[in-house]
Design a protein around this motif. Structure first.
Motif, PDB file in Angstrom:
ATOM      1  N   GLY A  92       0.837  -1.192   0.000  1.00 54.04           N
ATOM      2  CA  GLY A  92       0.000   0.000   0.000  1.00 54.04           C
ATOM      3  C   GLY A  92       0.868   1.237   0.000  1.00 54.04           C
ATOM      4  N   ILE A  93       0.227   2.379  -0.137  1.00 55.24           N
ATOM      5  CA  ILE A  93       0.961   3.634  -0.139  1.00 55.24           C
ATOM      6  C   ILE A  93       1.163   4.087   1.295  1.00 55.24           C
ATOM      7  N   ALA A  94       1.890   5.188   1.469  1.00 56.07           N
ATOM      8  CA  ALA A  94       2.161   5.699   2.810  1.00 56.07           C
ATOM      9  C   ALA A  94       0.869   6.107   3.499  1.00 56.07           C
ATOM     10  N   PRO A  95       0.797   5.976   4.844  1.00 54.69           N
ATOM     11  CA  PRO A  95      -0.462   6.310   5.533  1.00 54.69           C
ATOM     12  C   PRO A  95      -0.903   7.754   5.313  1.00 54.69           C
ATOM     13  N   TRP A  96       0.032   8.708   5.370  1.00 52.54           N
ATOM     14  CA  TRP A  96      -0.366  10.108   5.196  1.00 52.54           C
ATOM     15  C   TRP A  96      -0.858  10.367   3.782  1.00 52.54           C
ATOM     16  N   LEU A  97      -0.250   9.686   2.794  1.00 53.14           N
ATOM     17  CA  LEU A  97      -0.703   9.851   1.424  1.00 53.14           C
ATOM     18  C   LEU A  97      -2.060   9.183   1.214  1.00 53.14           C
TER      19      LEU A  97
END
Length: 259
Positions: A92-97
């Motif tokens: 998955g992508i970064a949490p903030w993104l």
């Protein structure tokens, strides 16, 4: 994304003519890719193969074809540089993104609510939220239809399921965009009405009506007013002392005039 694109292109080695044909094929998939990106932003994501999902919260992919357009998939969920495929990838992508991506539909609903209130301000406070939610529901229906047409099988077997789910995209878009638009439209309409009322001030109050008059029956013509005063009017005043020729008539004999 650029290194992955170069890696896939190096695996294919299409040559000048093949590169041109590959470019045309990718341009043909741009409308589908736009709808897939919207589905990804909304949250449901889309599939690229049976049992796969590509969403902001995570991606689960199997083997993918070596197609340069697939290099735009989330980080580490793209064709490998060596084998050209990935098997059993869960990334998955970064949490903030991921949070930033999921906020975009709500921002779209806020913008839609503001534009709706500005274009057609509602008179009643409860009307604006309804119109805002109706705009979000219409947006969800349109996106659901586009998502249904943007998917479809690309072949047999594993690639029989490609693209987003139409009903999932429509339902999520209606709720996310509709709720944000309804709240924004209600607040904007309330602030607009409050500003109009404050700017109008006392001038907006209706003028005080004048006291009405009515005729009270009695021995003589009497006019009464609602403010508590009573006015007695004699319509024959000034005319009773004149005869028909205009001359002043002699005063009548009254007990006080007797010798």
């Amino acid at each position: 994304m650029a290194p992955e694109f170069k890696a896939v292109d190096a695996i294919l080695a299409p040559g000048p003519v093949g590169a041109l044909l590959l470019l045309l094929a990718q341009l043909a998939y741009v409308p589908n890719a736009v709808v897939w990106a919207i589905s990804f932003t909304l949250g449901p994501g889309f599939a690229f193969g049976t049992g796969t999902v590509i969403a902001p919260t995570g991606s689960a992919l199997g083997s993918l074809p070596s197609f340069p357009l697939l290099a735009a998939l989330p980080p580490e969920a793209h064709p490998g540089a060596a084998a050209g495929v990935l098997t059993g990838v869960h990334h998955g992508i970064a949490p903030w993104l991921s949070m930033a991506v999921l906020v975009v539909p709500y921002l779209a609903g806020v913008l839609g609510g503001l534009l709706m209130t500005r274009a057609a301000p509602a008179a009643a406070l409860e009307t604006a939220p309804l119109w805002g939610f109706a705009c979000g529901a219409l947006t969800g229906c349109v996106l659901g239809v586009l998502a249904a047409f943007a998917g479809g099988p690309l072949g047999d077997g594993r690639l029989a399921a490609v693209g987003p789910s139409g009903w999932q995209v429509g339902a999520v878009a209606s709720l996310e965009v509709g709720v944000a638009a309804a709240v924004t439209a209600g607040i904007a309409n309330w602030r607009r009405q409050r500003a109009v009322t404050a700017s109008a001030g006392p001038a907006a109050a209706p003028p005080r009506p004048r006291p009405a008059t009515r005729t009270v029956p009695g021995p003589g013509p009497v006019t009464a007013t609602d403010d508590g005063h009573t006015i007695y009017v004699n319509p024959w005043a000034g005319a009773e002392d004149q005869d028909s020729a205009g001359a002043r008539a002699p005063a009548p004999h009254r007990p006080s005039s007797l010798p």
